[in-house]
Design a protein around this motif. Sequence first.
Motif, mmCIF file in Angstrom:
data_model
loop_
_atom_site.group_PDB
_atom_site.id
_atom_site.type_symbol
_atom_site.label_atom_id
_atom_site.label_comp_id
_atom_site.label_asym_id
_atom_site.label_seq_id
_atom_site.Cartn_x
_atom_site.Cartn_y
_atom_site.Cartn_z
ATOM 1 N N ASN A 1 0.853 -1.262 0.071
ATOM 2 C CA ASN A 1 -0.009 -0.058 -0.152
ATOM 3 C C ASN A 1 0.899 1.326 0.133
ATOM 4 O OD1 ASN A 1 -2.729 -1.012 2.247
ATOM 5 N ND2 ASN A 1 -1.992 -1.639 0.166
ATOM 6 N N ASN A 2 0.110 2.369 -0.871
ATOM 7 C CA ASN A 2 0.915 3.703 -0.669
ATOM 8 C C ASN A 2 2.480 3.695 -1.234
ATOM 9 O OD1 ASN A 2 -1.739 4.672 0.057
ATOM 10 N ND2 ASN A 2 -1.217 4.023 2.002
ATOM 11 N N ALA B 1 0.544 3.304 -6.781
ATOM 12 C CA ALA B 1 0.628 4.369 -7.534
ATOM 13 C C ALA B 1 1.579 3.936 -8.879
ATOM 14 C CB ALA B 1 1.074 5.603 -7.005
ATOM 15 N N THR B 2 1.286 3.794 -9.876
ATOM 16 C CA THR B 2 2.088 3.270 -11.073
ATOM 17 C C THR B 2 2.211 4.579 -11.809
ATOM 18 O OG1 THR B 2 -0.036 2.714 -12.560
ATOM 19 C CG2 THR B 2 1.216 0.972 -11.136
ATOM 20 N N VAL B 3 3.517 4.662 -12.304
ATOM 21 C CA VAL B 3 4.064 5.957 -13.124
ATOM 22 C C VAL B 3 3.794 5.522 -14.441
ATOM 23 C CG1 VAL B 3 5.709 6.361 -11.511
ATOM 24 C CG2 VAL B 3 6.509 5.021 -13.264
ATOM 25 N N ARG B 4 3.588 6.533 -15.313
ATOM 26 C CA ARG B 4 3.466 6.348 -16.750
ATOM 27 C C ARG B 4 4.409 5.944 -17.634
ATOM 28 N NH1 ARG B 4 4.061 9.414 -21.443
ATOM 29 N NH2 ARG B 4 2.381 9.175 -22.929
ATOM 30 N N ALA C 1 7.175 10.993 -2.515
ATOM 31 C CA ALA C 1 5.869 12.050 -2.442
ATOM 32 C C ALA C 1 4.848 11.143 -1.723
ATOM 33 C CB ALA C 1 5.240 12.377 -3.783
ATOM 34 N N LEU C 2 4.754 9.813 -1.777
ATOM 35 C CA LEU C 2 4.001 9.049 -0.953
ATOM 36 C C LEU C 2 4.312 8.759 0.358
ATOM 37 C CD1 LEU C 2 2.843 6.711 -3.886
ATOM 38 C CD2 LEU C 2 1.282 8.288 -2.821
ATOM 39 N N ALA C 3 5.565 9.264 0.803
ATOM 40 C CA ALA C 3 6.279 8.793 2.128
ATOM 41 C C ALA C 3 5.219 9.523 3.366
ATOM 42 C CB ALA C 3 7.721 9.457 2.214
ATOM 43 N N PRO C 4 4.672 10.618 3.152
ATOM 44 C CA PRO C 4 3.988 10.860 4.115
ATOM 45 C C PRO C 4 2.570 10.092 4.352
ATOM 46 C CG PRO C 4 4.663 12.739 2.911
ATOM 47 C CD PRO C 4 4.829 11.550 2.066
ATOM 48 N N ILE C 5 2.019 9.715 3.267
ATOM 49 C CA ILE C 5 0.910 8.834 3.490
ATOM 50 C C ILE C 5 1.154 7.525 4.114
ATOM 51 C CG2 ILE C 5 -0.948 7.487 2.198
ATOM 52 C CD1 ILE C 5 -0.853 9.452 0.169
ATOM 53 N N ARG C 6 2.597 6.732 3.582
ATOM 54 C CA ARG C 6 2.763 5.509 4.380
ATOM 55 C C ARG C 6 3.057 5.802 5.898
ATOM 56 N NH1 ARG C 6 5.897 5.670 -0.529
ATOM 57 N NH2 ARG C 6 7.642 6.122 0.896
ATOM 58 N N GLU C 7 3.749 6.753 6.010
ATOM 59 C CA GLU C 7 3.877 7.117 7.497
ATOM 60 C C GLU C 7 3.015 7.641 8.384
ATOM 61 O OE1 GLU C 7 6.896 10.152 6.883
ATOM 62 O OE2 GLU C 7 8.432 8.587 5.971
ATOM 63 N N GLY C 8 1.631 7.948 7.687
ATOM 64 C CA GLY C 8 0.396 8.458 8.514
ATOM 65 C C GLY C 8 0.627 9.863 9.050
#
Length: 195
Positions: A106-107, A137-140, A185-192
């Motif tokens: 996830n994330n 999240a997959t990159v183009r 960029a997704l690190a804050p979501i993973r870290e809550g």
Amino acid sequence: MTRIGIIVGSTRPGRRGRAVAEWVAEAAAREQPAVGFDIIDLADFDLPLLDETHPPASGLYSKAHTARWAEAIAGCDGFVFVTPEYNHSIPGALKNALDFVYAEWNNKAAGFVGYGLHGATRAVEHLRLILAELKVATVRSQVALSLHHDFTFSAPTEPGNLTPGPHQHTALTALLNDVVAWARALAPIREGVPA
């Protein structure tokens, strides 16, 4: 340090995936020296067909092989999937490995390096759909290596040698840059961390 797993998606004897993953790892070390890249080879995990009693989304893993796989995936911030195309889709071993765990995916961010007669583009399309369900999240940007142009071999049953053209190096650099940027960029979501 950001960590990206380079997942070798085929376990077939004589596969070309390991050589492709090593090419990715070499480019990554040059292009992104501040990022840790590790090859995660499905053949090293010897996962059976999914044999957990509880659904992976529960996180209740009872098998040692599942715990080992979960630990490898949990330690990554993103992924580069190296996959061939089997019958217009991904290898069964890769689908099985994706299904074994849930929250560990996830994330995170992912990019794709496909190889096959047509660059494994159909396999990558299927992989994008599967990863969306796993909240990846997959990159183009992606790399599509052709057996006709990016490998040399004397017989189709041989792994041969990877000989990618200059345009493939450019595509790989773009993919690596995107995966690293998105993983960060997704690190804050993973870290809550609240927005």
